[in-house]
Design an enzyme around this catalytic site. Structure first.
Site, PDB file in Angstrom:
ATOM      1  N   HIS A  26       0.798  -1.095  -0.073  1.00 36.75           N
ATOM      2  CA  HIS A  26      -0.062   0.019   0.218  1.00 36.75           C
ATOM      3  C   HIS A  26       0.874   1.297   0.034  1.00 36.75           C
ATOM      4  O   HIS A  26       0.386   2.283  -0.635  1.00 36.75           O
ATOM      5  CB  HIS A  26      -1.159   0.096   1.340  1.00 36.75           C
ATOM      6  CG  HIS A  26      -1.980  -0.858   0.870  1.00 36.75           C
ATOM      7  ND1 HIS A  26      -2.173  -2.256   1.264  1.00 36.75           N
ATOM      8  CD2 HIS A  26      -3.276  -0.705   0.143  1.00 36.75           C
ATOM      9  CE1 HIS A  26      -3.127  -2.792   0.770  1.00 36.75           C
ATOM     10  NE2 HIS A  26      -4.019  -1.852   0.414  1.00 36.75           N
ATOM     11  N   GLU A  29     -12.759  -8.270  -4.797  1.00 35.82           N
ATOM     12  CA  GLU A  29     -11.286  -8.333  -4.690  1.00 35.82           C
ATOM     13  C   GLU A  29     -10.739  -9.976  -3.767  1.00 35.82           C
ATOM     14  O   GLU A  29      -9.777 -10.015  -3.756  1.00 35.82           O
ATOM     15  CB  GLU A  29     -10.604  -7.304  -3.723  1.00 35.82           C
ATOM     16  CG  GLU A  29     -11.319  -6.848  -2.395  1.00 35.82           C
ATOM     17  CD  GLU A  29     -10.609  -5.298  -1.949  1.00 35.82           C
ATOM     18  OE1 GLU A  29      -9.615  -5.101  -2.599  1.00 35.82           O
ATOM     19  OE2 GLU A  29     -11.326  -4.866  -1.067  1.00 35.82           O
ATOM     20  N   ASP A  65      -5.647  -6.788  -4.733  1.00 30.92           N
ATOM     21  CA  ASP A  65      -5.992  -7.911  -3.768  1.00 30.92           C
ATOM     22  C   ASP A  65      -6.529  -9.040  -4.639  1.00 30.92           C
ATOM     23  O   ASP A  65      -6.197 -10.315  -4.313  1.00 30.92           O
ATOM     24  CB  ASP A  65      -7.030  -7.570  -2.765  1.00 30.92           C
ATOM     25  CG  ASP A  65      -6.243  -6.617  -1.638  1.00 30.92           C
ATOM     26  OD1 ASP A  65      -5.221  -7.387  -1.274  1.00 30.92           O
ATOM     27  OD2 ASP A  65      -6.670  -5.740  -1.248  1.00 30.92           O
ATOM     28  N   CYS A 114     -10.576  -0.343  -9.832  1.00 30.27           N
ATOM     29  CA  CYS A 114      -9.666   0.621  -8.947  1.00 30.27           C
ATOM     30  C   CYS A 114      -8.305   0.157  -8.639  1.00 30.27           C
ATOM     31  O   CYS A 114      -7.642   0.895  -7.717  1.00 30.27           O
ATOM     32  CB  CYS A 114     -10.496   1.506  -7.857  1.00 30.27           C
ATOM     33  SG  CYS A 114     -10.842   0.172  -6.856  1.00 30.27           S
TER      34      CYS A 114
HETATM   35  C1  PEP Z   1      -7.338  -3.321  -4.330  1.00 35.25           C
HETATM   36  O1  PEP Z   1      -7.150  -4.181  -3.891  1.00 35.25           O
HETATM   37  O2  PEP Z   1      -7.252  -3.417  -5.889  1.00 35.25           O
HETATM   38  C2  PEP Z   1      -7.622  -2.100  -4.375  1.00 35.25           C
HETATM   39  C3  PEP Z   1      -8.000  -0.967  -5.002  1.00 35.25           C
HETATM   40  O3  PEP Z   1      -7.694  -1.800  -2.558  1.00 35.25           O
HETATM   41  P1  PEP Z   1      -6.221  -1.632  -1.908  1.00 35.25           P
HETATM   42  O4  PEP Z   1      -4.834  -1.504  -2.931  1.00 35.25           O
HETATM   43  O5  PEP Z   1      -6.050  -0.305  -1.220  1.00 35.25           O
HETATM   44  O6  PEP Z   1      -6.252  -2.952  -1.182  1.00 35.25           O
HETATM   45 MG    MG Z   2      -7.609  -4.073  -1.754  1.00 33.77          MG
END
Ligand code: PEP
Ligand code: MG
Length: 759
Positions: A362, A604, A628, A675
Site C-alpha cells: 500500500h 477483490e 488484492d 480501481c
Molecule cells: C485493490 O485491492 O485493488 C484496491 C484497490 O484496494 P487496496 O490496494 O487499497 O487494497
Molecule cells: Mg484491496
C-alpha cells in the site's frame, strides 16, 4: 546440530566483510564436521568462473589465484546441476581436475553443496577427507542446511563488499542493488536514512554534526530512563521478592557512566550520532552474552536489548530537532510507512527506497500517487552505511546505484530530463474527456488518499474519485479520529471534487495497513482480520465513519458513493447495508435533508467473482480491486518481495475473472469499474476497456498516460487484442503480445517509461 548451526550463523552474520564471512564458514564447518578440508568457491558472473575464495586444509596461498571455468572440475559440476555431489573417491570421477598448487592430492572423499540464493548459484561449499568414504546422511543434511542459511548472508556480504572499503567517495566503486519497482521513475540525489521511531536494531549510523548536542541528548534520555526504572521499582516494592527487585538495581547500574553510558559517549565522541552509538554498544553487549555457553547468561542478552530499546524510546522522544534535508533527498527506510512519505518537504524529495515490501504494498501505491520514483524490497542494501551518500534510483529497473560513477550520472541525467518532458507533454491533455478514435467514451477517475492528491487529480482532469482510501487518514493519526473530525475531512474532499462523484471506501485496515493504536497481530494478516471483517466486528467504528461520510455531503452538489472492501459473502453486504441504512435514518431523524448514497462492493476476493451476480443484485455498483484479487487468485502476498515475480496481473486466470465480473454487471445492467493499479497501466487499460469496464480509476500520476493511450487507440483494435489474449495461457506471452501491439501503435515511449515488469 541446531546449536552449532545457530552459533555459526550468528557469528557469520556479525562479520563485516566477505573475506571474514568466508573464513568463519570454512573454519567452523571443518571443526563442526571434523573433516580435513573445507573450502568455498564463489561464482564470478562476469568471468563465468568459480573462484577459490577460502579454505582450511588446502593451500591458503592458492586462494584468489585459482578458478574453474564452467564445465571444468567437480566444483563447477555441483554448480551446473545445482545439487549436492557426494563421492567416495573424487579422484576416480571423470570430472575430477587436479591443481597441484592447491595441495589436493591426498584427498579422496568429496562432498560439494551448491550455495543458492533466489534460484542463482552463488558458489559451492566443499568438504574433503583423505579417507575413501561417502559422507553420511547426517553430514550431508548438515552441510545442505548450513549452505541454505548462509546463502543470504553471503549474497549480502558480496553485494555490500565494496561499500565497506576505506577511502573517499571518489575512490569507491559504484555498487548496484536490486529490488522491485514501487513507483516508476528515475532520481539522482543523496540518500537520507529514515530513523522515524524505528526499533534499536534498525537504527542507522549517522555522522554527528554536533557532538556536544548528541551527548547532552543522550544524557537526558539516560536520566529519564533511570527515573522511570526507579519509579517502577518503587511501585513494585510490596509485590516482588528482594531478588527480583535487585534486577532493577542491575539495570540502573548498567546505565552508570562507568558502564554502557560511558561506552556510548565514547562512540558519540568518535563521530556517531546518539542513536547509532547506542545501537553499536548495546549490540556489542548483546552479542557478548549470546555467544556464552551458559544458557542463563545467554538469556541476559535479552535484558540488555530491552534496556537499549527503553533508552532509545526516550532518546527518540527527547530528540525534537528538525532535520536539514539535502536538496535532492532520496529517503531510504527499513520499511517505508505513510508517515515517512510526509517527513521530507516536497521540494527537497526526489524518491523513496524501502528495504522491505513489494510493488503492490500500500505504501508503494501511495508513493506512486505522489509521483515519487520508488524502489521496494532492496533486501541487500546496507542501510547503516548509506546516510548522506550519493545515490541513483532507477525505479524502472528496480535498481539502486550507490556512489555512482560519472558516466552513470551522465546517463541518468538524460533519462531524468526525458521523463520530465514526457510527463509535461502528457499533462496537457487536461480537462478533455477520454474518447477513443472510434468514439468510445471511457470514464477515467482517480484514487485518492493523501490530501495532496486532490489538486493533482483535478489538474489532470479526473472526472470523479473511484476510490478514496479513507484508512490513510486513520494511519497518519495516533488514535481513531472522531465522527466530527472525519466529517470535516470528508467534506473537504467532496467539496474539492464537487460536482464530480466521490467513492468513499469504508475503513480497510489489516493486511499491510496497520494502525499503531489498534494493533492486529496475526500469523497470516492478508488472510485475516481485514477490511469489512474488522468494521463489522466493530460497528461503532463503522457507524461513526458512515455517519461522517453522509453528513459530510450535506448541502453540497455532489454524488457520494460508499464502497465496501474485502467482501467475501452476501451476509457481509446485508449486514453492512443494515448499518448504512441505520446511519441514514438517524441523520434524517436528526433533521438532515440528504439523499441516500449509492452503495457499492469491491470485488477483490475470488469468492466474490463467482458470486458477482448475487452481489450486484444487492447494490448499485461494483469496483474490482485487482491488487488484492491478483494476490488472492494467485496466492501471492502482494507485500512480499520474495514472490514478486509471480504476482502477475496479466495472468490468464486474472483476466478471465475480470471478464466474468463485467459480464455479471452487464446482465444486471449495473455499473462496473476497476480501481486496482492495473487500471493505471496503459497496456492493461486497453484490455480493461475492451472487457467493458465503465470506469477506470487510477492514481493521478498515471491518468495522463492512460488518457493518452486510450484516446489514440480504437475500441475495435482493443477488442481484437482481448479476443486473442483470452485464448492465451501464459502471462509472459500475454504481456509481450500486448506490449508489441502497443509499440506498433506508437506507444513505445509510455511502455518504456512504465516498465511494468511482469514482476
Ligand atoms: C485493490 O485491492 O485493488 C484496491 C484497490 O484496494 P487496496 O490496494 O487499497 O487494497
Ligand atoms: Mg484491496
Amino acid at each position: 546440530m541446531l546449536e552449532i548451526l545457530r552459533s555459526v550463523i550468528q557469528e557469520v552474520s556479525r562479520a563485516t566483510d566477505l573475506h571474514s564471512v568466508l573464513n568463519i564458514i570454512v573454519d567452523r564447518v571443518r571443526t563442526a564436521m571434523s573433516t580435513e578440508v573445507c573450502s568455498v568457491y564463489l561464482f564470478d558472473e562476469a568471468q563465468q568462473r568459480y573462484r577459490f575464495m577460502a579454505t582450511r586444509g588446502l593451500n591458503v596461498d592458492a586462494v584468489g589465484k585459482i578458478s574453474l571455468g564452467v564445465g571444468e572440475g567437480l566444483v563447477s559440476l555441483v554448480g551446473e546441476r545445482a545439487e549436492t555431489i557426494n563421492l567416495e573417491d573424487a579422484q576416480k570421477h571423470p570430472r575430477h581436475l587436479f591443481f597441484e598448487e592447491m595441495g589436493e592430492e591426498d584427498f579422496h572423499a568429496f562432498m560439494g553443496v551448491p550455495i543458492l540464493h533466489h534460484r542463482k548459484v552463488l558458489g559451492v561449499l566443499v568438504v574433503q577427507q583423505k579417507e575413501t568414504r561417502r559422507f553420511d546422511e547426517s553430514e550431508e543434511a548438515f552441510l545442505i542446511t548450513l549452505s541454505a542459511q548462509l546463502a543470504g548472508v553471503i549474497a549480502h556480504a558480496e553485494a555490500t563488499g565494496s561499500l565497506l572499503l576505506p577511502g573517499d567517495v571518489a575512490d569507491r566503486p559504484s555498487s548496484k542493488f536490486y529490488g522491485i519497482q514501487g513507483a516508476p521513475g528515475v532520481a539522482i540525489g543523496t540518500a537520507v536514512i529514515s530513523a522515524l521511531n524505528v526499533e534499536l536494531h534498525k537504527v542507522p549510523d549517522k555522522h554527528a554534526e554536533d557532538i556536544d548536542f548528541e551527548i547532552a541528548l543522550f544524557q537526558e534520555a539516560i536520566k529519564e530512563t533511570q527515573e522511570e526504572i526507579a519509579a517502577t521499582s518503587a511501585k513494585l516494592q510490596d509485590r516482588l521478592q528482594p531478588e527480583e527487585l535487585a534486577l532493577f538495581d542491575v539495570y540502573l547500574h548498567m546505565l552508570d557512566d562507568s558502564a554502557i553510558t560511558g561506552e556510548v559517549i565514547e562512540k558519540i565522541k568518535a563521530g556517531n550520532w546518539a542513536q547509532g552509538a547506542l545501537r553499536q554498544i548495546i549490540f556489542a553487549h548483546v552479542e557478548n552474552f549470546e555467544s556464552m555457553e551458559d544458557e542463563y547468561l545467554r538469556e541476559r542478552g535479552v535484558d540488555v536489548r530491552g534496556l537499549g530499546n527503553r533508552v532509545l524510546a526516550r532518546l527518540q522522544f527527547v530528540d525534537t530537532r528538525t532535520i536539514d534535508y539535502p536538496e535532492k533527498t532520496i529517503l531510504v527506510s527499513e520499511e517505508l510507512t505513510p508517515a515517512d512519505l510526509a517527513t521530507v518537504p516536497r521540494d527537497r524529495l526526489v524518491g523513496f527506497v524501502s528495504i522491505k515490501g513489494s510493488g503492490k504494498s500500500h505504501v508503494a501505491i501511495l508513493a506512486e500517487a505522489m509521483g515519487m520514483p520508488t524502489v521496494m524490497g532492496v533486501e541487500d542494501l546496507p542501510l547503516a552505511l548509506l546516510d548522506h551518500k550519493p545515490m541513483i534510483l532507477d525505479a524502472f529497473q528496480g535498481m539502486i546505484i550507490t556512489y555512482p560513477k560519472k558516466e552513470e550520472l551522465d546517463y541518468y541525467e538524460v533519462i531524468v530530463r526525458e521523463e520530465a518532458a514526457l510527463i509535461e507533454g502528457l499533462d496537457k491533455t487536461g480537462d478533455k474527456p477520454c474518447i477513443t478514435q472510434d468514439n468510445h467514451r471511457v470514464r477515467l477517475w482517480v484514487n485518492t488518499g493523501l490530501m495532496t492528491d486532490v489538486t493533482r487529480s483535478l489538474d489532470r482532469g479526473a472526472e470523479g474519485v473511484g476510490l478514496y482510501r479513507t484508512e490513510v487518514h486513520f494511519m497518519m493519526n495516533d488514535r481513531f479520529p472522531t465522527e466530527e473530525e472525519q466529517r470535516v475531512i470528508y467534506r473537504e474532499h467532496l467539496q474539492a471534487f464537487a460536482p464530480r462523484p466521490v467513492t468513499m471506501r469504508t475503513l480497510d485496515i489489516g493486511g499491510d495497513k496497520a494502525l499503531s493504536y489498534f494493533p492486529i497481530k496475526e500469523e497470516n494478516p492478508f488472510l485475516g482480520w481485514r477490511g469489512i471483517r474488522v468494521t463489522l466486528d466493530h460497528p461503532e467504528i463503522f457507524l461513526a465513519q458512515v455517519r461522517a461520510m453522509i453528513r459530510a455531503s450535506e448541502d453540497i452538489d455532489t454524488e457520494l458513493r460508499i464502497m465496501l472492501p474485502m467482501i467475501s459473502s452476501t451476509a457481509e453486504i446485508d449486514e453492512a447495508q443494515r448499518l448504512v441504512n441505520q446511519c441514514y435514518r438517524e441523520i434524517i431523524e436528526e433533521g438532515g435533508e440528504l439523499e441516500m448514497p449509492d452503495i457499492g462492493v469491491m470485488i477483490e476476493v475470488p469468492a466474490a467473482v463467482y458470486q458477482a451476480r448475487d452481489i450486484i443484485k444487492r447494490v448499485d455498483f461494483l469496483s474490482v480491486g485487482s491488487n488484492d484479487l491478483t494476490q488472492y487468485m494467485l496466492a501471492v502476498d502482494r507485500n512480499n518481495a520474495q514472490v514478486a515475480e509471480i504476482y502477475q496481473e496479466f495472468h490468464p486466470a486474472v483476466l478471465h475473472a475480470l471478464t466474468q465480473v463485467v459480464r455479471a454487471a452487464r446482465k444486471e445492467r449495473k455499473e462496473i469499474g476497476i480501481c486496482g493499479e492495473m487500471a493505471g497501466n496503459p497496456s492493461a487499460a486497453v484490455l480493461l476497456m475492451a472487457m467493458g469496464f465503465d470506469i477506470l480509476s487510477m492514481n493521478s500520476t498515471n491518468l495522463p498516460l492512460v488518457k493518452h493511450a486510450l484516446s489514440n487507440f480504437t475500441l475495435s483494435h482493443a477488442k481484437a487484442m482481448l479476443a486473442k489474449v483470452l485464448k492465451m495461457d501464459n502471462a509472459y506471452l500475454i504481456k509481450n503480445y500486448i506490449e508489441d501491439e502497443m509499440r506498433a501503435a506508437g506507444f513505445g515511449g509510455i511502455i518504456r517509461s512504465r516498465n511494468y515488469k511482469l514482476n
